[in-house]
Scaffold this active site. Structure first.
Site, mmCIF file in Angstrom:
data_model
loop_
_atom_site.group_PDB
_atom_site.id
_atom_site.type_symbol
_atom_site.label_atom_id
_atom_site.label_comp_id
_atom_site.label_asym_id
_atom_site.label_seq_id
_atom_site.Cartn_x
_atom_site.Cartn_y
_atom_site.Cartn_z
ATOM 1 N N HIS A 83 -7.741 2.478 -6.061
ATOM 2 C CA HIS A 83 -8.852 1.729 -6.071
ATOM 3 C C HIS A 83 -9.619 1.872 -7.347
ATOM 4 C CE1 HIS A 83 -10.580 5.608 -5.388
ATOM 5 N NE2 HIS A 83 -11.650 5.146 -5.825
ATOM 6 N N HIS B 254 -11.926 2.901 -13.966
ATOM 7 C CA HIS B 254 -10.590 3.576 -13.806
ATOM 8 C C HIS B 254 -10.136 3.846 -12.378
ATOM 9 C CE1 HIS B 254 -13.544 6.722 -12.742
ATOM 10 N NE2 HIS B 254 -12.483 7.214 -11.935
HETATM 11 O O1 ACK Z 1 -14.088 6.487 -8.194
HETATM 12 P P1 ACK Z 1 -13.232 7.686 -8.141
HETATM 13 O O2 ACK Z 1 -11.919 7.360 -7.878
HETATM 14 O O3 ACK Z 1 -13.877 8.700 -7.155
HETATM 15 O O4 ACK Z 1 -13.416 8.307 -9.573
HETATM 16 C C1 ACK Z 1 -14.179 9.427 -9.392
HETATM 17 C C2 ACK Z 1 -13.650 10.707 -10.159
HETATM 18 O O5 ACK Z 1 -12.763 11.620 -9.299
HETATM 19 C C3 ACK Z 1 -14.371 11.826 -10.819
HETATM 20 O O6 ACK Z 1 -15.532 12.086 -10.044
HETATM 21 C C4 ACK Z 1 -12.855 10.989 -7.901
HETATM 22 N N1 ACK Z 1 -13.111 12.000 -7.068
HETATM 23 C C5 ACK Z 1 -14.081 13.008 -6.920
HETATM 24 N N2 ACK Z 1 -13.760 13.842 -5.701
HETATM 25 C C6 ACK Z 1 -12.618 13.669 -5.424
HETATM 26 C C7 ACK Z 1 -11.715 14.091 -4.482
HETATM 27 N N3 ACK Z 1 -12.029 15.264 -3.625
HETATM 28 N N4 ACK Z 1 -10.602 13.452 -4.036
HETATM 29 C C8 ACK Z 1 -10.032 12.306 -4.611
HETATM 30 N N5 ACK Z 1 -10.780 11.767 -5.481
HETATM 31 C C9 ACK Z 1 -11.897 12.400 -6.018
HETATM 32 C C10 ACK Z 1 -14.120 9.987 -8.030
#
Ligand code: ACK
Length: 208
Positions: free
Chosen positions: A143, A60
């Site tokens: 990303h 995703h």
């Molecule tokens: O790979 P990602 O984009 O990085 O997908 C996961 C998703 O949310 C579930 O954990 C993203 N994620 C986690 N914490 C944060 C944050 N503080 N800010 C933005 N994205 C986050 C993580």
């Protein structure tokens, strides 16, 4: 807590449809093999990159991390146009792949239509971890996490992408079959795809 707070998801994002997941995983795997072949220990580790990065989750592209409503701006984000576009399918353009000693990811280049779903503060929020990130164009952080090294959280993938994007542009070190490969020091590599990959993805949300 109010019901609308309880109902906010862990995050909103575009969830790749199965064929797009398969295609991106396969292209990603080809990239890791090619990078291993071009440079031994590319990220400073002896083991093959394919084994070094762990990633089994569904692919995703996060738009807004809401943390079930605890994250700043989560409630505001969930209003229009997010509510109206919820469930719609978009064609995402995957323009590059990158690895660092911590993460393995794909860069997504968002169109103006897709940027309406992008939070205005996504890059600014990263400024404390990645100085200069706040001045990058909106959508720079977009990303898809393909894998993380042991003990690394996926949130790091977007930060690693920003870390590469704030650096001055460098010349490619080689042209691989998939595209041109650049090296940014400290085990950071980016492959710009010759042909951006079109990945069909549904705008939705995730609850654990
Ligand atoms: O790979 P990602 O984009 O990085 O997908 C996961 C998703 O949310 C579930 O954990 C993203 N994620 C986690 N914490 C944060 C944050 N503080 N800010 C933005 N994205 C986050 C993580």
């Amino acid at each position: 807590r109010q019901l609308d707070e309880v109902c906010l998801p862990l995050f909103f994002g575009w969830f790749l449809l199965t064929p797009a997941q398969d295609q991106l995983r396969s292209t990603g795997s080809d990239f890791l093999t090619a990078l291993d072949g071009f440079k031994k220990n590319a990220v400073g580790q002896e083991i093959p990159l394919e084994q070094y990065f762990k990633g089994k989750r569904s692919l995703h592209c996060t738009t807004k991390f809401c943390d079930y409503g605890k994250a700043e701006g989560a409630k505001e984000y969930a209003e229009k146009p997010v509510s109206e576009l919820y469930g719609s399918v978009f064609d995402l353009a995957v323009s590059a792949l990158f690895v660092t000693p911590r993460t393995f990811g794909a860069r997504v280049s968002l169109t103006d239509e897709q940027l309406v779903l992008w939070p205005a503060d996504a890059e600014k929020e990263a400024e404390s971890s990645v100085p200069g990130a706040g001045s990058l164009p909106l959508g720079s952080r977009a990303h898809i996490t393909l894998g993380c090294a042991d003990g690394v959280e996926p949130v790091q993938t977007g930060l690693d992408l920003l870390e590469i994007l704030v650096l001055p542009e460098v010349e490619p070190v080689t042209d691989l079959e998939l595209g041109s490969l650049r090296f940014y020091g400290e085990g950071r590599w980016m492959l710009e795809l010759k042909e951006p990959m079109c990945a069909a993805a549904c705008f939705s949300s995730f609850y654990k």
